[in-house]
Structures are given as C-alpha cells and as structure tokens.
Design an enzyme around this catalytic site. Sequence first.
Site, PDB file in Angstrom:
ATOM      1  N   GLN A  13       0.896  -1.317  -0.295  1.00 43.61           N
ATOM      2  CA  GLN A  13      -0.089   0.512  -0.172  1.00 43.61           C
ATOM      3  C   GLN A  13       0.958   1.093   0.151  1.00 43.61           C
ATOM      4  O   GLN A  13       1.116   2.047  -0.796  1.00 43.61           O
ATOM      5  CB  GLN A  13      -0.871   0.008   1.445  1.00 43.61           C
ATOM      6  CG  GLN A  13      -1.762  -1.267   1.174  1.00 43.61           C
ATOM      7  CD  GLN A  13      -3.446  -1.024   0.149  1.00 43.61           C
ATOM      8  OE1 GLN A  13      -2.857  -0.210  -0.576  1.00 43.61           O
ATOM      9  NE2 GLN A  13      -4.646  -0.752   1.123  1.00 43.61           N
ATOM     10  N   HIS A 178       6.948   6.829  17.396  1.00 42.18           N
ATOM     11  CA  HIS A 178       6.052   7.285  16.726  1.00 42.18           C
ATOM     12  C   HIS A 178       5.171   6.104  17.782  1.00 42.18           C
ATOM     13  O   HIS A 178       4.510   4.832  17.121  1.00 42.18           O
ATOM     14  CB  HIS A 178       6.958   6.500  15.648  1.00 42.18           C
ATOM     15  CG  HIS A 178       5.078   5.740  14.389  1.00 42.18           C
ATOM     16  ND1 HIS A 178       4.713   7.212  14.464  1.00 42.18           N
ATOM     17  CD2 HIS A 178       5.022   5.569  13.730  1.00 42.18           C
ATOM     18  CE1 HIS A 178       3.569   7.353  13.544  1.00 42.18           C
ATOM     19  NE2 HIS A 178       4.033   5.896  13.164  1.00 42.18           N
TER      20      HIS A 178
END
Length: 311
Positions: A13, A178
Amino acid sequence: MYRKKITLVGGGQIGGILALLAAQKELGDIVIFDIPKAEGMVKGKALDLMQLRPHDGYDSDITGTSDWQDVVDTDVFIITAGIPRKPGMDREDLIEINLGIMQDVAKNIKKYAPKAFVIVISNPLDAMVYAFYKISGFSKNQVVGMAGALDSARFRSFIAMETGFSVQDVSCMVLGGHGDTMVPISRLATIGGVPVAKLITPERLKDIENRTRVAGGEIVKLFGNGSAFFAPAQSAIEMAESFIRDKKRVIPCASLCEGEFGINGYFIGVPTVIGSKGVEKVLEFDLNEDEKLELNKTINAVKKTVAETGL
Ligand code: APR
C-alpha cells in the site's frame, strides 16, 4: 543528466503510493522491490505507473523486481517491508514478524548498496530503524526513521480542521516515539506565526493532542484491514526529496541521538536537518518541565520496544 535511483523495499500500500509521488516529483528512477511471491504485483504496479507518464509528463523510469541485484547503485531506499496493523493491535505487536523481515532487508542493502541513504517506515518504527542501523552497521547519517513527519502532519491537519484556517500556515512538531507516548509540542505551534494557544482553548488543544497520538489507530480501525498509506508515503517523500535536492529541510525524524535532549543511543523523533549528507544535524532546544517529563515517558517506551529486538 544523472538521475538518482530510489528503491522502495516493499511494494504494498505505502510502496505503491511512494512510487507514484516520487515519480510525480521526478526524484529519479524508481525500483519497486518485493519478495518473489509479490513480484508480479510490483511489476504490474511499475507498468501501470509507466503508463500514467503521458498524463503527468514525468520521465522517471519505474521497474518492479524481486532480485536484489537490481538495487545496486541505489541512492535512497525507503523501507516499508513488513506487515501492517489490524484493529486492536499496537505497533509493538508487529515486532516479531517485522524484525525477521528487517534482518533480511538490512543484510541485503548492506551487501548491494552500502553507501545509500535509508528511510525506514516499517513498524514498530522506533525499533525497526534501530534494528536496521545495528544490523547494517551503516553510519548514523545514513539511517533515519519516518514518524515525526507524519505525526506532525496529523497534528497540523487537526489544528487546521479545528480553526478552519489554511493548513499551509499551521506550523508545529511532534517529538518522541511513534506510539501513544509521542509528544506534540503545542507550546510552539503557530498559525501564520500566531501562537496556537491564542486561537484554540486549552481543552480543545488537549483533545487535538490526544487525537494526534492515536491518529494511526483511528485509521486502522476504519480500514479494518491495514493501516494508513497516503500521508505516510508523502511524509517519507519529503524526507527523500530533502536528501536528493540537498534542501536541508528541518523535519521531525527518528534520528540517532547521542546526547541531544539527554537521549543516548536511541532513535527518537527530534527536529532533524536532512541534506545531501543524509542526517546532517539534530536541532536541540529547551523543553519546559512538562515536556521533559513527557519526553522521558516516550524514551522509556522506546527503550522497552528496542529491548525486545535483542539487538
Ligand atoms: N522484502 C521486501 N518486501 C517485503 C518483505 C521482504 N523481506 N517482506 C514483506 N514484504 C512486503 C510485502 O510483500 C508487502 O508487499 O512488504 C509489503 C508491505 O505492504 P503492505 O502489506 O501493503 O503494508 P503497508 O500498508 O504498505 O505498510 C508497510 O509500514 O507503516 C508501516 O505499519 C506499517 O509495517 C507496516 C509497513
């Protein structure tokens, strides 16, 4: 003219969007690399993008491959190899599978393109960029993780959505790991130079910070099968472009800290200058007491994930 070579390791993706954006910006010629099982998919994506060229007018060559020989002479790698999250998963839940993949990728990049600049996107990001660095033995200037660019873009978007003002004029940064402990620095956020605290109430600002921390998960939940790809891809492309065109942009990136912000030996999201030498500098500034506490929390979270790699 010499064209740069950009290799996207992982053509899923994010990899597909990376190829499109890199081509549209004419950053160079593009190789989309994936495992043999996905060779047809990346060759097909490459061909599809070649056929888009007449509309966009770019001249980048785009090829798909599963042969490591084809990455020789790569200037920039962007790594998305790995599996994405499913609803209910933390990024940390991916570590076992993605660490195995990163071992394979890092060894091959070291073998076939030891001078390249490498941007890691695979999650859990803070551990994967560390793993790449350790396994490859690359210098700290050559390796960086894409996280803060995306988290800051999300923070900027939410501030623009809240105020109705142009997202172009919103400036802010998110530091740290993150994950849910990331640290949006609202104190320094501005819209057209005006402090955001003058334009958004403290309560709403807290809501926006919290939404930013779990923004990736919000999308994972909506998709039901996979994670975000448009904004992550563009965030990494900005980093790659700054390297290729020696722009020296200042972008929050997961960079190896050696004393900066009191962090030692870990890749943590910090304001980073990216130019033709790769990671050229980490820009330090004074944090207030609350921000220091939050940064400490995020460092501990990153240390815990990194420890799980055993590296
Ligand atoms: N070498 C190269 N590519 C690999 C390897 C490997 N050893 N192992 C897996 N891949 C490829 C897969 O075949 C797949 O095409 O990585 C690709 C990953 O694509 P997607 O599954 O579509 O995942 P994507 O949404 O692109 O996210 C990739 O980035 O943001 C992170 O959490 C996300 O870790 C995930 C990664």
